[in-house]
Design a protein around this motif. Structure first.
Motif, PDB file in Angstrom:
ATOM      1  N   ASN A  83      -7.584  46.610  -4.198  1.00 54.98           N
ATOM      2  CA  ASN A  83      -6.376  47.267  -3.671  1.00 54.98           C
ATOM      3  C   ASN A  83      -5.957  48.340  -4.678  1.00 54.98           C
ATOM      4  O   ASN A  83      -6.776  49.169  -5.059  1.00 54.98           O
ATOM      5  N   GLU A  84      -4.721  48.330  -5.161  1.00 56.68           N
ATOM      6  CA  GLU A  84      -4.299  49.388  -6.078  1.00 56.68           C
ATOM      7  C   GLU A  84      -4.461  48.992  -7.537  1.00 56.68           C
ATOM      8  O   GLU A  84      -4.248  49.814  -8.430  1.00 56.68           O
ATOM      9  N   SER A  87      -5.810  52.933  -1.176  1.00 56.06           N
ATOM     10  CA  SER A  87      -6.743  53.529  -0.218  1.00 56.06           C
ATOM     11  C   SER A  87      -7.711  54.432  -0.972  1.00 56.06           C
ATOM     12  O   SER A  87      -8.657  53.935  -1.568  1.00 56.06           O
ATOM     13  N   ARG A 100      -5.862  54.529  -8.001  1.00 59.50           N
ATOM     14  CA  ARG A 100      -5.931  54.224  -6.578  1.00 59.50           C
ATOM     15  C   ARG A 100      -4.505  53.856  -6.165  1.00 59.50           C
ATOM     16  O   ARG A 100      -4.197  52.697  -5.924  1.00 59.50           O
ATOM     17  N   PRO A 101      -3.647  54.847  -6.089  1.00 61.97           N
ATOM     18  CA  PRO A 101      -2.209  54.602  -6.008  1.00 61.97           C
ATOM     19  C   PRO A 101      -1.726  53.803  -4.807  1.00 61.97           C
ATOM     20  O   PRO A 101      -0.785  53.030  -4.919  1.00 61.97           O
ATOM     21  N   LYS A 102      -2.327  53.951  -3.671  1.00 64.93           N
ATOM     22  CA  LYS A 102      -1.846  53.235  -2.493  1.00 64.93           C
ATOM     23  C   LYS A 102      -2.884  52.254  -1.967  1.00 64.93           C
ATOM     24  O   LYS A 102      -2.783  51.763  -0.840  1.00 64.93           O
TER      25      LYS A 102
END
Lengths: 112, 118
Positions: free
Chosen positions: B51-52, B73, B69-71
């Protein structure tokens, strides 16, 4: 960390013959062993994988065998075809941790 | 969503410049990896996210390298003050990780971003 080695570095075979590539790993805790194929200028793509609870797995002309005691696994390609020419990478990882450690690759050349 | 996308595919830069690469993973994949590949070598692990969260960084990843990977995605990999030794193919991969030993851990690679530092 895990150290993965592949032999031989280059393998030339006549079309129709079999090719075998051997890979050794160092960490006895590793339990997932995939093989990736990379054609020139393209991305690595998974062709077959095996988990430590299985000794052999086959998919059409491709098979992988695993010897946990000796810590090595091999890729077998039967009835080789020119499109099998590529670099093949073996890898290893521990369950729950998907960080794959790759070998340096084997160049397979199928001679028509 | 047809696979892992990377941008740019090729980047030529002068030594000392900063570069940034972007990776868009397969949408349902929670894990994202960065690898570096040089000619005649296998992919070398750099870092990965679940994930983030950035869960692991290789010792290969110097202070000049940073990944985000800030969000949870897409991800970016930035290299500051590039050196000629940074020239390589930077591969992104994603997977659906379940965390247990029997879980799926099949990596799908992108086409890579080739960096040339002059």
């Amino acid at each position: 960390g895990e150290n993965v080695e592949q032999h031989p570095s280059t393998l030339s075979v006549q079309e129709g013959d079999s090719a075998v590539i051997k890979c050794t790993y160092s960490d006895s805790a590793s339990n997932y062993f995939p093989w990736y194929k990379q054609e020139l200028g393209k991305r690595p793509q998974l062709i077959i994988d095996i988990r430590s609870n299985v000794g052999e797995k086959k998919d059409q002309r491709i098979a992988v065998t695993l010897n946990k005691t000796a810590k090595h696994f091999s890729l077998h390609i039967t009835e080789t075809q020119p499109e099998d020419s590529a670099v093949y990478f073996c890898a290893a990882s521990k369950g729950g941790n998907n960080r794959l450690a790759f070998g340096k690759g084997n160049q397979v050349v199928v001679i028509p | 969503d047809t696979g892992v996308s990377q941008d740019p595919r090729h980047k030529i830069t002068k030594r000392g410049q900063n570069v940034t690469f972007r990776c868009d993973p397969i949408s349902e994949h929670n894990r994202l990896y960065w690898y570096r590949q040089t000619l005649g070598q296998g992919p070398e692990f750099l870092t990965y996210f679940q994930n983030e969260a950035q869960l692991e960084k290789s010792r290969l990843l110097s202070d000049r390298f940073s990944a985000e990977r800030p969000k949870g995605s897409f991800s970016t990999l930035e290299i500051q003050r590039t050196e000629q030794g940074d020239s390589a193919m930077y591969l992104c991969a994603s997977s659906l990780g379940t965390g247990d030993w029997s879980g799926a851990n099949v990596l799908t690679f992108g086409a890579g971003s080739r960096l040339t530092v002059l």
